[in-house]
Design a protein around this motif. Structure first.
Motif, PDB file in Angstrom:
ATOM      1  N   ILE A 124      -3.263 -65.887 -42.965  1.00  0.00           N
ATOM      2  CA  ILE A 124      -3.377 -64.845 -43.982  1.00  0.00           C
ATOM      3  C   ILE A 124      -4.073 -63.623 -43.393  1.00  0.00           C
ATOM      4  O   ILE A 124      -3.754 -62.474 -43.732  1.00  0.00           O
ATOM      5  N   PHE A 125      -4.997 -63.843 -42.451  1.00  0.00           N
ATOM      6  CA  PHE A 125      -5.609 -62.711 -41.751  1.00  0.00           C
ATOM      7  C   PHE A 125      -4.614 -62.078 -40.776  1.00  0.00           C
ATOM      8  O   PHE A 125      -4.608 -60.856 -40.601  1.00  0.00           O
ATOM      9  N   ILE A 126      -3.787 -62.905 -40.152  1.00  0.00           N
ATOM     10  CA  ILE A 126      -2.758 -62.349 -39.270  1.00  0.00           C
ATOM     11  C   ILE A 126      -1.787 -61.498 -40.077  1.00  0.00           C
ATOM     12  O   ILE A 126      -1.387 -60.406 -39.654  1.00  0.00           O
ATOM     13  N   SER A 127      -1.396 -61.983 -41.250  1.00  0.00           N
ATOM     14  CA  SER A 127      -0.471 -61.231 -42.091  1.00  0.00           C
ATOM     15  C   SER A 127      -1.042 -59.885 -42.508  1.00  0.00           C
ATOM     16  O   SER A 127      -0.312 -58.896 -42.609  1.00  0.00           O
ATOM     17  N   LEU A 128      -2.343 -59.833 -42.749  1.00  0.00           N
ATOM     18  CA  LEU A 128      -2.955 -58.595 -43.224  1.00  0.00           C
ATOM     19  C   LEU A 128      -3.337 -57.652 -42.091  1.00  0.00           C
ATOM     20  O   LEU A 128      -3.220 -56.424 -42.229  1.00  0.00           O
ATOM     21  N   LEU A 129      -3.793 -58.205 -40.941  1.00  0.00           N
ATOM     22  CA  LEU A 129      -4.472 -57.370 -39.946  1.00  0.00           C
ATOM     23  C   LEU A 129      -3.743 -57.223 -38.613  1.00  0.00           C
ATOM     24  O   LEU A 129      -4.119 -56.366 -37.813  1.00  0.00           O
ATOM     25  N   LEU A 130      -2.724 -58.034 -38.326  1.00  0.00           N
ATOM     26  CA  LEU A 130      -2.126 -57.982 -36.989  1.00  0.00           C
ATOM     27  C   LEU A 130      -1.517 -56.612 -36.671  1.00  0.00           C
ATOM     28  O   LEU A 130      -1.812 -56.034 -35.613  1.00  0.00           O
ATOM     29  N   PRO A 131      -0.667 -56.024 -37.531  1.00  0.00           N
ATOM     30  CA  PRO A 131      -0.142 -54.684 -37.192  1.00  0.00           C
ATOM     31  C   PRO A 131      -1.240 -53.630 -37.102  1.00  0.00           C
ATOM     32  O   PRO A 131      -1.190 -52.753 -36.220  1.00  0.00           O
ATOM     33  N   SER A 132      -2.235 -53.707 -37.991  1.00  0.00           N
ATOM     34  CA  SER A 132      -3.333 -52.726 -37.961  1.00  0.00           C
ATOM     35  C   SER A 132      -4.138 -52.839 -36.681  1.00  0.00           C
ATOM     36  O   SER A 132      -4.527 -51.826 -36.078  1.00  0.00           O
ATOM     37  N   THR A 133      -4.408 -54.074 -36.256  1.00  0.00           N
ATOM     38  CA  THR A 133      -5.167 -54.276 -35.016  1.00  0.00           C
ATOM     39  C   THR A 133      -4.392 -53.744 -33.815  1.00  0.00           C
ATOM     40  O   THR A 133      -4.963 -53.111 -32.906  1.00  0.00           O
ATOM     41  N   TYR A 134      -3.082 -53.987 -33.784  1.00  0.00           N
ATOM     42  CA  TYR A 134      -2.264 -53.480 -32.683  1.00  0.00           C
ATOM     43  C   TYR A 134      -2.289 -51.951 -32.653  1.00  0.00           C
ATOM     44  O   TYR A 134      -2.414 -51.341 -31.579  1.00  0.00           O
ATOM     45  N   ILE A 135      -2.182 -51.328 -33.802  1.00  0.00           N
ATOM     46  CA  ILE A 135      -2.210 -49.865 -33.871  1.00  0.00           C
ATOM     47  C   ILE A 135      -3.558 -49.334 -33.401  1.00  0.00           C
ATOM     48  O   ILE A 135      -3.643 -48.376 -32.614  1.00  0.00           O
ATOM     49  N   ALA A 136      -4.655 -49.960 -33.914  1.00  0.00           N
ATOM     50  CA  ALA A 136      -5.998 -49.484 -33.554  1.00  0.00           C
ATOM     51  C   ALA A 136      -6.269 -49.633 -32.062  1.00  0.00           C
ATOM     52  O   ALA A 136      -6.832 -48.731 -31.422  1.00  0.00           O
ATOM     53  N   VAL A 137      -5.860 -50.756 -31.495  1.00  0.00           N
ATOM     54  CA  VAL A 137      -6.152 -51.016 -30.085  1.00  0.00           C
ATOM     55  C   VAL A 137      -5.320 -50.116 -29.182  1.00  0.00           C
ATOM     56  O   VAL A 137      -5.830 -49.542 -28.198  1.00  0.00           O
ATOM     57  N   THR A 138      -4.051 -49.959 -29.465  1.00  0.00           N
ATOM     58  CA  THR A 138      -3.193 -49.159 -28.588  1.00  0.00           C
ATOM     59  C   THR A 138      -3.390 -47.661 -28.781  1.00  0.00           C
ATOM     60  O   THR A 138      -3.118 -46.881 -27.849  1.00  0.00           O
ATOM     61  N   THR A 139      -3.867 -47.247 -29.942  1.00  0.00           N
ATOM     62  CA  THR A 139      -3.982 -45.815 -30.226  1.00  0.00           C
ATOM     63  C   THR A 139      -5.400 -45.293 -30.007  1.00  0.00           C
ATOM     64  O   THR A 139      -5.594 -44.243 -29.376  1.00  0.00           O
ATOM     65  N   VAL A 140      -6.398 -45.996 -30.515  1.00  0.00           N
ATOM     66  CA  VAL A 140      -7.777 -45.485 -30.511  1.00  0.00           C
ATOM     67  C   VAL A 140      -8.648 -46.193 -29.491  1.00  0.00           C
ATOM     68  O   VAL A 140      -9.531 -45.588 -28.891  1.00  0.00           O
ATOM     69  N   HIS A 141      -8.429 -47.463 -29.257  1.00  0.00           N
ATOM     70  CA  HIS A 141      -9.318 -48.236 -28.369  1.00  0.00           C
ATOM     71  C   HIS A 141      -8.536 -48.914 -27.251  1.00  0.00           C
ATOM     72  O   HIS A 141      -8.576 -50.143 -27.114  1.00  0.00           O
ATOM     73  N   PRO A 142      -7.812 -48.199 -26.423  1.00  0.00           N
ATOM     74  CA  PRO A 142      -7.064 -48.865 -25.344  1.00  0.00           C
ATOM     75  C   PRO A 142      -7.973 -49.456 -24.266  1.00  0.00           C
ATOM     76  O   PRO A 142      -7.530 -50.305 -23.488  1.00  0.00           O
TER      77      PRO A 142
END
Length: 529
Positions: free
Chosen positions: A321-339
């Motif tokens: 349920i955490f993967i469903s909610l946060l996986l795309p957001s985490t990918y966006i945050a890591v690749t865009t703001v925190h590489p």
């Protein structure tokens, strides 16, 4: 004071019109003017039921040349019962005069029909006809016999299509209220099982049954639910969702505050915990109140498998349920703001896959998520015979073509696919839909503020969940507020012989097991000592 609380206060303090309007003076005068003559009463019924070709007016002559009439709706009564048990019984009466005939007719023991009623008001007789009953009128008497011989085509009891199990029962509710209440009554054979009857809807007059177990369910919970249902003033009720939107505590929340199911065993288990079931005629979906977040994360299969396996499956649900909610957001945050937090080799792989993609990660994720939602909705709407094939082929073709065309990266396809699979693991459909909806604003926060935006989004969701109530029950109980005794069936599923008491917040917390449970185990341990 919040805006929502202000509106709720204004609504509660504003004058409300009566749910059922009182009979008008004109209607009372019409009924008073109807004589005991059968022609006048048939004319009154025909004036109310004009342009209705399915109404049958069967006139005949009984003993002592007394005119009688049967009025019913074609297709809603059992013709065989009507002819054998009603019409034949009337025609076989031998009477010397009209008074003797009426005296014998209104003797209840003459008709082998259960729940026979005598109506004295034409309005009550009209409602009986519309309910699918047969109405018998006799010349010279204002009384009318109401025969509940309703019978119509209904779907057979089958396996629940949306809540399948491996070891549990296969029965599911149908669209018949009587069948659904029977499925509940067959499993709970106690006089404490109560079923209160309501009619809701000015036009449809939909039958609604509120079921609970007296002595287990809190009386104030029953009173509050009956109060909310009695205040509903609407033309018609087509399904249980109509009632759900009227009686839930916070109508502006995306999270469901009532549980719904089409399985009788889930309803029975909820009643035994001190909760209430709302059964609506015309729908196989039964509402259960109150409900908590952790109840919505439970499946019927949890209680038919061994407790060790059920606990493991529950942990998997909470992870996904955490993967469903946060996986795309985490990918966006890591690749865009925190590489910088990505390992170099993985960063090189991700960067090379996104080299030809013309969109930023946020836009790319939005496009893929919207496409996935469209495919999911299309799979539901198109015919079942081709739905699965179209959804699978559509996803493969669109995903492969999008990667080859350089519109999206292969990593984003993997992320969106994992997110979609994770959302299917949530047992309750409406709860999964709420997390799918919240996924988009959290993705937006991640694209702007990175991991800090995700943290802010999670805090807002958590605060909202803390504020939710379901008929006074905190939505995150028994975690918040902490009820240690109820933790045995929350994150874990303890064995049945350890869950000796009912949930504290739903019922009085009475014992549901005797003192002798697993006594043989203790005796064996004492013998070994």
């Amino acid at each position: 004071m919040s805006v929502y609380s202000w509106f709720r206060r204004k609504i509660k303090t504003s004058p409300r019109q009566e749910r059922q309007p009182q009979p008008s003076t004109q209607l009372l005068e019409e009924e008073a003017s109807v004589s005991v003559h059968i022609e006048d009463r048939l004319s009154w019924l025909q004036s109310k039921l004009y342009n209705t070709a399915d109404i049958v007016y069967r006139t005949f002559t009984a003993a002592a040349d007394q005119p009688c009439a049967l009025v019913f709706i074609r297709g809603m009564v059992n013709q065989e019962t009507l002819q054998q048990d009603v019409l034949k019984a009337v025609l076989y009466i031998s009477a010397s005069d009209g008074a003797d005939l009426r005296r014998q007719l209104f003797d209840y023991g003459r008709f082998p029909v259960t729940s026979l009623q005598v109506e004295t008001s034409m309005q009550q007789g009209l409602q009986a006809i519309l309910d699918g009953h047969a109405l018998l009128l006799v010349e010279g008497d204002v009384r009318m016999l109401n025969f509940p011989v309703t019978s119509y085509e209904k779907r057979a009891i089958d396996e629940a299509p949306n809540e399948s199990v491996i070891r549990g029962p296969r029965e599911s509710f149908v669209e018949s209220l009587q069948t659904n209440t029977t499925l509940i009554r067959r499993r709970i054979k106690t006089a404490e099982l109560k079923m209160e009857f309501l009619k809701i809807g000015r036009r449809t007059k939909t039958d609604v049954v509120v079921s609970y177990i007296e002595g287990i369910c809190k009386p104030e919970l029953v009173q509050e639910l009956m109060k909310r249902l009695s205040e509903i003033d609407i033309d018609g009720v087509m399904g249980s969702n109509y009632l759900e939107e009227f009686i839930e505590d916070n109508p502006y929340s995306p999270f469901p505050q009532l549980q719904y199911t089409e399985r009788p065993d889930i309803v029975v288990a909820s009643l035994l915990e001190g909760r209430i079931a709302v059964v609506t005629d015309g729908t196989p979906i039964v509402l259960i109140a109150p409900v908590t977040f952790f109840m919505l994360m439970q499946s019927a299969e949890d209680y038919y498998q061994r407790y060790i396996s059920s606990t493991w499956i529950r942990w998997i649900r909470f992870v996904f349920i955490f993967i469903s909610l946060l996986l795309p957001s985490t990918y966006i945050a890591v690749t865009t703001v925190h590489p910088e937090i990505i390992p170099k080799r993985l960063l090189i792989t991700i960067t090379s896959s996104r080299e030809i993609v013309p969109f930023p990660a946020l836009v790319e994720a939005f496009l893929m998520e919207l496409a996935f939602e469209a495919l999911r909705e299309a799979a539901i709407r198109i015919p079942k015979s081709i739905g699965q094939a179209v959804s699978i082929i559509g996803a493969l073709i669109i995903g492969t073509a999008a990667v080859q065309a350089g519109i999206v990266s292969a990593a984003m396809v993997i992320i969106v696919s994992l997110t979609g699979i994770a959302s299917f693991i949530i047992p309750h459909y409406d709860l999964g839909l709420a997390f799918r909806l919240l996924r988009f604003p959290i993705m937006l926060l991640a694209g702007i503020f990175g991991l800090f935006g995700i943290a802010c989004g999670l805090i807002l969701v958590y605060l909202h969940l803390l504020s939710l109530r379901s008929f006074g029950t905190p939505y995150l109980s028994p975690i918040t507020p902490l009820v240690p005794g109820d933790l045995k069936d929350t994150l874990v599923r303890s064995p049945w012989w350890l869950m000796k008491r009912r949930p504290h917040l739903q019922g009085p917390g009475t014992r549901r097991q005797g003192q002798q449970t697993r006594r043989w185990v203790r005796e064996e341990e004492e013998d070994e000592d």
